[in-house]
Write an enzyme that holds these catalytic residues in place. Structure first.
Site, PDB file in Angstrom:
ATOM      1  N   ASP A   1       9.504 -16.788  16.208  1.00  0.00           N
ATOM      2  CA  ASP A   1       8.282 -17.588  16.179  1.00  0.00           C
ATOM      3  C   ASP A   1       7.585 -17.373  14.832  1.00  0.00           C
ATOM      4  O   ASP A   1       7.990 -16.520  14.047  1.00  0.00           O
ATOM      5  CB  ASP A   1       7.346 -17.249  17.344  1.00  0.00           C
ATOM      6  CG  ASP A   1       7.168 -15.764  17.510  1.00  0.00           C
ATOM      7  OD1 ASP A   1       7.126 -15.067  16.474  1.00  0.00           O
ATOM      8  OD2 ASP A   1       7.053 -15.289  18.654  1.00  0.00           O
TER       9      ASP A   1
ATOM     10  N   ASP B   1       3.945 -16.858  12.708  1.00  0.00           N
ATOM     11  CA  ASP B   1       2.518 -16.552  12.684  1.00  0.00           C
ATOM     12  C   ASP B   1       1.975 -16.945  11.317  1.00  0.00           C
ATOM     13  O   ASP B   1       2.668 -16.788  10.302  1.00  0.00           O
ATOM     14  CB  ASP B   1       2.274 -15.048  12.893  1.00  0.00           C
ATOM     15  CG  ASP B   1       2.803 -14.583  14.242  1.00  0.00           C
ATOM     16  OD1 ASP B   1       2.611 -15.308  15.229  1.00  0.00           O
ATOM     17  OD2 ASP B   1       3.430 -13.508  14.300  1.00  0.00           O
TER      18      ASP B   1
ATOM     19  N   ASP C   1       0.615  -3.294  10.621  1.00  0.00           N
ATOM     20  CA  ASP C   1       1.216  -2.023  11.018  1.00  0.00           C
ATOM     21  C   ASP C   1       2.242  -1.468  10.024  1.00  0.00           C
ATOM     22  O   ASP C   1       2.015  -0.435   9.413  1.00  0.00           O
ATOM     23  CB  ASP C   1       1.776  -2.086  12.456  1.00  0.00           C
ATOM     24  CG  ASP C   1       2.637  -3.307  12.735  1.00  0.00           C
ATOM     25  OD1 ASP C   1       2.920  -4.067  11.792  1.00  0.00           O
ATOM     26  OD2 ASP C   1       3.049  -3.484  13.893  1.00  0.00           O
TER      27      ASP C   1
HETATM   28  P1  ATP Z   1       8.502 -10.193  16.493  1.00  0.00           P
HETATM   29  O1  ATP Z   1       9.568 -10.836  15.686  1.00  0.00           O
HETATM   30  O2  ATP Z   1       9.052  -9.277  17.494  1.00  0.00           O
HETATM   31  O3  ATP Z   1       7.480 -11.167  17.027  1.00  0.00           O
HETATM   32  P2  ATP Z   1       6.378  -9.463  14.736  1.00  0.00           P
HETATM   33  O4  ATP Z   1       6.365  -8.526  13.568  1.00  0.00           O
HETATM   34  O5  ATP Z   1       6.119 -10.905  14.443  1.00  0.00           O
HETATM   35  O6  ATP Z   1       7.753  -9.247  15.470  1.00  0.00           O
HETATM   36  P3  ATP Z   1       4.134  -9.621  16.479  1.00  0.00           P
HETATM   37  O7  ATP Z   1       3.801  -8.779  17.650  1.00  0.00           O
HETATM   38  O8  ATP Z   1       4.407 -11.052  16.690  1.00  0.00           O
HETATM   39  O9  ATP Z   1       5.337  -8.910  15.766  1.00  0.00           O
HETATM   40  O10 ATP Z   1       2.944  -9.453  15.431  1.00  0.00           O
HETATM   41  C1  ATP Z   1       2.823 -10.255  14.263  1.00  0.00           C
HETATM   42  C2  ATP Z   1       2.313  -9.416  13.111  1.00  0.00           C
HETATM   43  O11 ATP Z   1       0.989  -8.978  13.395  1.00  0.00           O
HETATM   44  C3  ATP Z   1       3.102  -8.157  12.833  1.00  0.00           C
HETATM   45  O12 ATP Z   1       4.205  -8.410  11.991  1.00  0.00           O
HETATM   46  C4  ATP Z   1       2.074  -7.276  12.182  1.00  0.00           C
HETATM   47  O13 ATP Z   1       1.885  -7.627  10.836  1.00  0.00           O
HETATM   48  C5  ATP Z   1       0.797  -7.646  12.924  1.00  0.00           C
HETATM   49  N1  ATP Z   1       0.552  -6.787  14.094  1.00  0.00           N
HETATM   50  C6  ATP Z   1       0.876  -7.048  15.381  1.00  0.00           C
HETATM   51  N2  ATP Z   1       0.481  -6.062  16.193  1.00  0.00           N
HETATM   52  C7  ATP Z   1      -0.122  -5.159  15.415  1.00  0.00           C
HETATM   53  C8  ATP Z   1      -0.772  -3.920  15.664  1.00  0.00           C
HETATM   54  N3  ATP Z   1      -0.851  -3.409  16.884  1.00  0.00           N
HETATM   55  N4  ATP Z   1      -1.309  -3.266  14.590  1.00  0.00           N
HETATM   56  C9  ATP Z   1      -1.235  -3.777  13.353  1.00  0.00           C
HETATM   57  N5  ATP Z   1      -0.629  -4.924  13.055  1.00  0.00           N
HETATM   58  C10 ATP Z   1      -0.090  -5.622  14.066  1.00  0.00           C
HETATM   59 MG    MG Z   2       5.892 -12.478  15.923  1.00  0.00          MG
END
Ligand code: ATP
Ligand code: MG
Length: 480
Positions: free
Chosen positions: A77, A79, A173
């Site tokens: 997805d 963001d 993070d």
């Molecule tokens: P995935 O591919 O599994 O969705 P993702 O990195 O996109 O991995 P998400 O949970 O969708 O993970 O979160 C999007 C982004 O938001 C992360 O890449 C990170 O930059 C930030 N993020 C999400 N959760 C946190 C958190 N608890 N603390 C700090 N940053 C966060």
């Molecule tokens: Mg994501």
């Protein structure tokens, strides 16, 4: 070599020492340094970024999508991070919804596709946050007063302080999750040497890991998830404090733990995620009932086969239902309680219902399984003894049951891990695919001793535990 060493020491100094911590340095990486395949960017994500930029705001694709694009994977997805506030984002799109309280964002919808748009956040400095917790005014003023709050352990309760891109990069993070891609200019913006870490396949927390785990203990679960998903090595400073911070997970609301556990189990790397959780000592807080299960070979075999199946399904582009997963994870406990209650003289179906009540109530203290899901779990469990009944009346109605497929998959799993007779699972596999004639012939061939008792059992309803219904609807659990 020496330059490399100096660079490594320098990197460590930026990010692991709170006293010397400062903003990472903004670096723009042009196409020659990133090779992102533009064809892999979802047109909807591109449209959102363009619309925001045309309206005069900054906007980037961020997070997992950029990380996955750089690794050559297809993002699941997209963001978007922007300088626009949620109120400024919403009117730009036909279908946009403000969601979240702890973390306010905008969901821009295109049919069923959702692009998550989040406004740049500022990093909480612990002092400002604590002052706000004590209801004092801070340098951040009224805005912080209203939107920032922490609990006594330092956990951030609301994270809605807007900031600049520099701020936003610092509060993400991991370094590999803090890469921003502008598809219009075709540049990647990197503040924390995320690109370097990506190349080295290293997961590194931005800032002081202990403080970051305090602000949000779920970040420890994210360590396990990304280590499993990406197969990255954990940087020492990121790994080291987890043992001492693991207990902080106890402060996280049960509903959020549930969401994170689903993410851990449903992203196609469930087995590796469970291994990471165990390695990091984080599984205790999540599924307390799982601990004793995993210590017993037959319990472990069952859970691992369930998770292997889940990973295989996801690899084939299928989905894995949370109810099936949780039914698997908690089955061993249910079975043990079931046996104990039967030994105390309860009728089998009543005992199973009672066992489900007890296990779900115990689990709910730590991780809130949504009611819709626990109802399905109960049905999957409650249908198991019905597979023993192979008379015309019961067998045909079982096949027509809406949860037959899930319950049958569950039976197959039990058979594969030595908990049910493989011949029984095979029989049901053939039976549900057979036509009426075939089914009749199969039923006739079942020896009377193996057809199961057709005797009606009276079913007593137990008082509901934890607001749950007393058990599955009579149509699903009662043989009558
Ligand atoms: P995935 O591919 O599994 O969705 P993702 O990195 O996109 O991995 P998400 O949970 O969708 O993970 O979160 C999007 C982004 O938001 C992360 O890449 C990170 O930059 C930030 N993020 C999400 N959760 C946190 C958190 N608890 N603390 C700090 N940053 C966060
Ligand atoms: Mg994501």
């Amino acid at each position: 070599m020496i330059r490399k060493l100096i660079k490594r020491l320098f990197n460590g100094a930026i990010d692991s020492n709170p006293a010397t911590r400062r903003l990472g340095q903004r670096r723009e990486l042009p196409r020659a340094q990133h090779h992102i395949d533009a064809g892999r960017i979802a047109p909807n994500a591109l449209a959102v970024v363009k619309k925001l930029q045309e309206a005069g705001y900054e906007a980037y694709i961020v997070g997992g999508a950029v990380r996955d694009l750089l690794l050559g994977h297809k993002p699941k997805d997209f963001d978007v991070a922007t300088s626009a506030t949620p109120e400024q984002v919403k009117p730009l799109f036909r279908r946009a919804f403000l969601i979240g309280r702890r973390f306010r964002i905008v969901h821009v919808m295109f049919g069923r596709d959702i692009i998550e748009v989040s406004t740049y956040r500022a990093l909480h400095d612990a002092q400002a946050a604590e002052a706000v917790a004590g209801n004092e005014r801070t340098a951040k003023g009224a805005l912080a007063d209203k939107t920032l709050a922490v609990d006594s352990s330092g956990r951030v309760l609301r994270d809605n302080v807007w900031g600049t891109l520099d701020d936003d990069a610092e509060r993400r993070d991991f370094t590999v999750n803090a890469l921003y891609y502008d598809p219009v200019r075709d540049v990647v913006v990197d503040y924390h040497h995320g690109m370097d870490d990506l190349r080295r396949r290293r997961l590194r927390m931005i800032g002081d890991p202990i403080q970051r785990y305090r602000e949000d203990p779920v970040r420890m679960l994210r360590v396990a998830r990304f280590a499993a998903k990406l197969g990255f090595e954990l940087e020492t400073a990121t790994l080291a404090p987890i043992a001492e911070c693991a207990d902080l997970l106890a402060n996280v609301p049960a509903a959020r733990l549930f969401d994170e556990t689903i993410k851990l189990l449903q992203t196609g790397h469930a087995v590796a995620s469970l291994q990471q959780l165990r390695r990091l000592g984080l599984h205790h807080g999540l599924l307390p009932l799982l601990d004793p299960v995993l210590e017993k070979p037959e319990g472990e075999r069952f859970v691992l086969s369930a998770l292997e199946d889940t990973d295989a399904r996801i690899a084939q582009g299928k989905t894995a239902s949370p109810s099936f997963l949780f039914a698997c994870l908690l089955w061993h406990d249910v079975e043990q309680r079931w046996n104990a209650l039967r030994e105390q003289g309860e009728a089998p179906l009543v005992a199973l219902d009672g066992a489900a009540d007890e296990v779900l109530a115990a689990q709910a203290e730590r991780l809130a399984i949504q009611r819709r899901i626990s109802t399905d779990m109960r049905e999957i469990w409650a249908l198991q003894p019905r597979f023993e009944r192979r008379t015309a009346r019961y067998a045909n109605s079982l096949v027509d049951h809406p949860r037959f497929r899930a319950a049958f998959d569950f039976l197959s799993l039990r058979a594969r891990s030595g908990q049910a007779d493989p011949a029984l699972a095979q029989w049901w596999d053939e039976f549900h695919l057979a036509d009426a004639e075939g089914r009749a012939a199969m039923l006739q061939a079942v020896p009377a001793s193996a057809a199961g008792s057709a005797k009606r059992r009276r079913r007593r309803r137990k008082p509901a535990a934890n607001g749950e219904s007393g058990g599955p609807a009579p149509s699903s659990a009662d043989p009558a």
